[in-house]
Design a protein around this motif. Structure first.
Motif, short mmCIF file in Angstrom:
data_model
loop_
_atom_site.label_atom_id
_atom_site.label_comp_id
_atom_site.label_asym_id
_atom_site.label_seq_id
_atom_site.Cartn_x
_atom_site.Cartn_y
_atom_site.Cartn_z
N VAL A 29 0.43 4.48 5.66
CA VAL A 29 -1.00 4.59 5.97
C VAL A 29 -1.70 4.79 4.63
O VAL A 29 -1.40 5.74 3.90
CB VAL A 29 -1.28 5.78 6.91
N VAL A 30 -2.62 3.90 4.32
CA VAL A 30 -3.20 3.87 2.97
C VAL A 30 -4.72 3.83 3.04
O VAL A 30 -5.30 2.94 3.66
CB VAL A 30 -2.67 2.66 2.18
N TYR A 31 -5.35 4.79 2.38
CA TYR A 31 -6.80 4.84 2.24
C TYR A 31 -7.17 4.58 0.78
O TYR A 31 -6.55 5.13 -0.13
CB TYR A 31 -7.34 6.21 2.62
N ALA A 32 -8.21 3.78 0.59
CA ALA A 32 -8.85 3.67 -0.71
C ALA A 32 -10.09 4.54 -0.69
O ALA A 32 -10.96 4.37 0.17
CB ALA A 32 -9.23 2.22 -1.00
N ALA A 33 -10.16 5.50 -1.59
CA ALA A 33 -11.35 6.35 -1.68
C ALA A 33 -12.44 5.54 -2.38
O ALA A 33 -12.29 5.14 -3.53
CB ALA A 33 -11.04 7.63 -2.45
N ALA A 34 -13.54 5.30 -1.67
CA ALA A 34 -14.53 4.33 -2.12
C ALA A 34 -15.72 5.00 -2.81
O ALA A 34 -16.16 6.08 -2.42
CB ALA A 34 -15.03 3.50 -0.94
N HIS A 35 -16.26 4.29 -3.82
CA HIS A 35 -17.44 4.78 -4.53
C HIS A 35 -18.72 4.32 -3.84
O HIS A 35 -18.68 3.46 -2.96
CB HIS A 35 -17.43 4.28 -5.98
N VAL A 36 -19.83 4.91 -4.20
CA VAL A 36 -21.13 4.44 -3.74
C VAL A 36 -21.78 3.63 -4.85
O VAL A 36 -21.51 3.85 -6.03
CB VAL A 36 -22.07 5.59 -3.31
N TRP A 65 -11.70 -3.20 3.48
CA TRP A 65 -11.12 -3.49 4.79
C TRP A 65 -10.50 -4.89 4.82
O TRP A 65 -9.47 -5.10 5.47
CB TRP A 65 -12.18 -3.35 5.88
N SER A 66 -11.12 -5.84 4.13
CA SER A 66 -10.60 -7.21 4.13
C SER A 66 -9.23 -7.29 3.48
O SER A 66 -8.47 -8.23 3.73
CB SER A 66 -11.57 -8.15 3.41
N HIS A 67 -8.90 -6.32 2.64
CA HIS A 67 -7.57 -6.26 2.03
C HIS A 67 -6.59 -5.42 2.85
O HIS A 67 -5.48 -5.13 2.38
CB HIS A 67 -7.68 -5.71 0.61
N GLY A 68 -6.99 -5.03 4.04
CA GLY A 68 -6.09 -4.28 4.91
C GLY A 68 -6.00 -2.81 4.60
O GLY A 68 -5.11 -2.12 5.13
N LEU A 69 -6.90 -2.31 3.75
CA LEU A 69 -6.89 -0.89 3.40
C LEU A 69 -7.87 -0.13 4.29
O LEU A 69 -8.90 -0.66 4.70
CB LEU A 69 -7.28 -0.70 1.94
N ARG A 70 -7.55 1.12 4.59
CA ARG A 70 -8.51 2.01 5.21
C ARG A 70 -9.44 2.56 4.12
O ARG A 70 -9.14 2.45 2.94
CB ARG A 70 -7.81 3.16 5.93
N VAL A 71 -10.54 3.14 4.53
CA VAL A 71 -11.51 3.67 3.59
C VAL A 71 -11.62 5.18 3.75
O VAL A 71 -11.82 5.68 4.87
CB VAL A 71 -12.89 3.02 3.79
N ALA A 72 -11.47 5.89 2.66
CA ALA A 72 -11.80 7.32 2.61
C ALA A 72 -13.17 7.43 1.97
O ALA A 72 -13.35 7.00 0.83
CB ALA A 72 -10.76 8.09 1.80
N ASP A 73 -14.12 7.94 2.72
CA ASP A 73 -15.50 7.92 2.27
C ASP A 73 -16.05 9.32 2.08
O ASP A 73 -15.49 10.30 2.58
CB ASP A 73 -16.37 7.16 3.26
N ALA A 74 -17.17 9.38 1.36
CA ALA A 74 -17.86 10.65 1.10
C ALA A 74 -16.93 11.65 0.41
O ALA A 74 -17.01 12.85 0.64
CB ALA A 74 -18.42 11.24 2.39
N MET A 75 -16.07 11.13 -0.47
CA MET A 75 -15.13 11.96 -1.23
C MET A 75 -15.65 12.17 -2.65
O MET A 75 -16.75 11.75 -2.99
CB MET A 75 -13.75 11.28 -1.26
N ASP A 76 -14.82 12.79 -3.50
CA ASP A 76 -15.25 12.97 -4.88
C ASP A 76 -15.43 11.63 -5.59
O ASP A 76 -16.23 11.53 -6.52
CB ASP A 76 -14.26 13.86 -5.64
#
Length: 387
Positions: A29-36, A65-76
């Motif tokens: 299970v893989v999340y990419a922590a995303a920037h704004v 998401w198009s790369h099959g990754l989940r998104v971790a949002d509102a993080m550092d």
């Protein structure tokens, strides 16, 4: 193609065409922590309320998401505690969860950080618990998964492990479903020194594990960002059955993921195509029928990710908390946003030589999606700086 960098002429490597991901990886299970993405016409000077380019911000989440990754949002990664105020964070949580519905269940595709940063003056454990609860309810009501972030206010007020256990113990009931706990090391935020009740990491780990074992049914996993591979491996082995270890180690992620960690990583914002390709190979390796095939596929997994490690280590070099500048810089080079601008003016947090090396290492890792665009933008940045 060549470009003159301050260190001398540089010839770009052969471009890499990454495979299209047809389905998300299943072995981890893989999340990419995303920037704004900051609005370049907004007043994003230090201390000003965050002005966000929402369309570009959501477009980048669609890219992940198009790369099959989940998104971790509102993080550092999104500059929590470094410019992204609660008003913008609340909007980000709701917008990301709504956008995820076009791809599937937002509770599966996006998990959002809940903390206490909107209550900087919280002075009691009850105040801190109430602040956490407000943000958890915001995430829960949006339909996203909950990541319970580390709290500067709790680090300041808590007198020992029991205070952490008291606050966190109440939060599980507020969440109503399993959450991810985030242990963010002081290299990412110096104000979190001594989290879980001790500056001694072994004692802090004992406190942390006591909490996790006591509330295991309400914990999906723990995200650990201490940049200590040996510690993470030992912690992973000590977790209750069913509780995942999400590596937050942006220095040692290839080996940690290969040996069993899941992932919630800021660097995956920048290396999504390579990460997605490597995870597909890891799926194949773990399904391989022979040891020979498995070893060959694992070697290919290592080959894909190996060039991304020098890039990640450069982006996350000391002071580590300024890593967000390199993440946004690469998003700009790759055309995911129109301006190299950040909330709180954080684009100025890294030097020009640092950014030039990020450019070079990204090229070596095959992570400049359009080399002509990247070179054009790199040259424009050099020109602005008198070169």
């Amino acid at each position: 193609m060549r470009i003159d960098l301050p260190s001398g002429p540089y010839a770009l490597a052969e471009p890499v065409v990454w495979p299209v991901v047809e389905r998300p990886a299943t072995s981890r299970v893989v999340y990419a922590a995303a920037h704004v993405v900051a609005d370049p016409l907004g007043d994003n000077t230090p201390g000003a309320p965050a002005a966000v380019d929402w369309e570009a911000t959501l477009r980048f989440r669609r890219h992940l998401w198009s790369h099959g990754l989940r998104v971790a949002d509102a993080m550092d990664t999104a500059q929590r505690n470094m410019g992204l105020d609660w008003a913008a964070t609340r909007s980000l949580i709701r917008r990301s969860a709504d956008e995820a519905r076009s791809f599937g269940d937002p509770a599966e595709l996006v998990a959002c950080g809940a903390g206490t940063d909107h209550a900087p003056d919280a002075a009691t454990l009850d105040d801190i618990t109430a602040a956490y609860a407000e943000q958890i309810e915001t995430v829960r009501d949006a339909g996203a998964g909950v990541i319970v972030m580390a709290s500067r206010q709790l680090a300041r007020v808590a007198e020992g492990p029991a205070d952490y256990h008291r606050v966190y113990g109440k939060l599980f009931g507020v969440a109503g479903r399993p959450v991810i706990l985030h242990w963010l090391g002081e290299m990412f935020d110096p104000q979190l020194a001594g989290y879980w009740g001790s500056r001694d990491v072994s004692r802090a780990t004992e406190s942390f594990l006591e909490l996790v074992h006591a509330h295991a049914p309400m914990i999906d996993g723990v995200k650990v960002s201490l940049l200590d591979e040996a510690h993470e491996v030992a912690l992973r082995a000590a977790l209750p059955e069913g509780v995942k270890l999400y590596t937050g180690d942006d220095f040692n992620y290839p080996s940690l993921i290969r040996t069993g960690s899941h992932a919630l990583l800021g660097i995956f914002d920048a290396i999504a195509p390579a990460a997605a390709a490597a995870l597909q190979v890891l799926d194949s390796a773990e399904a391989a029928c022979t040891e020979e095939a498995r070893d060959r596929l694992l070697a290919y997994y290592d080959e894909i990710l190996a060039p991304t490690v020098p890039l990640s280590r450069k982006i996350f070099e000391t002071p580590t908390y300024n890593y967000k500048t390199g993440i946004v810089f690469l998003a700009w080079l790759n055309g995911h946003q129109d301006a190299f601008a950040m909330v709180n003016g954080a684009q100025a947090a890294r030097s020009l030589p640092h950014l030039c090396e990020v450019f070079r290492l990204a090229d070596q890792a095959g992570l400049l999606a359009d080399q002509e665009l990247a070179v054009h933008r790199m040259r424009s940045l050099l020109a602005v700086n008198g070169l």
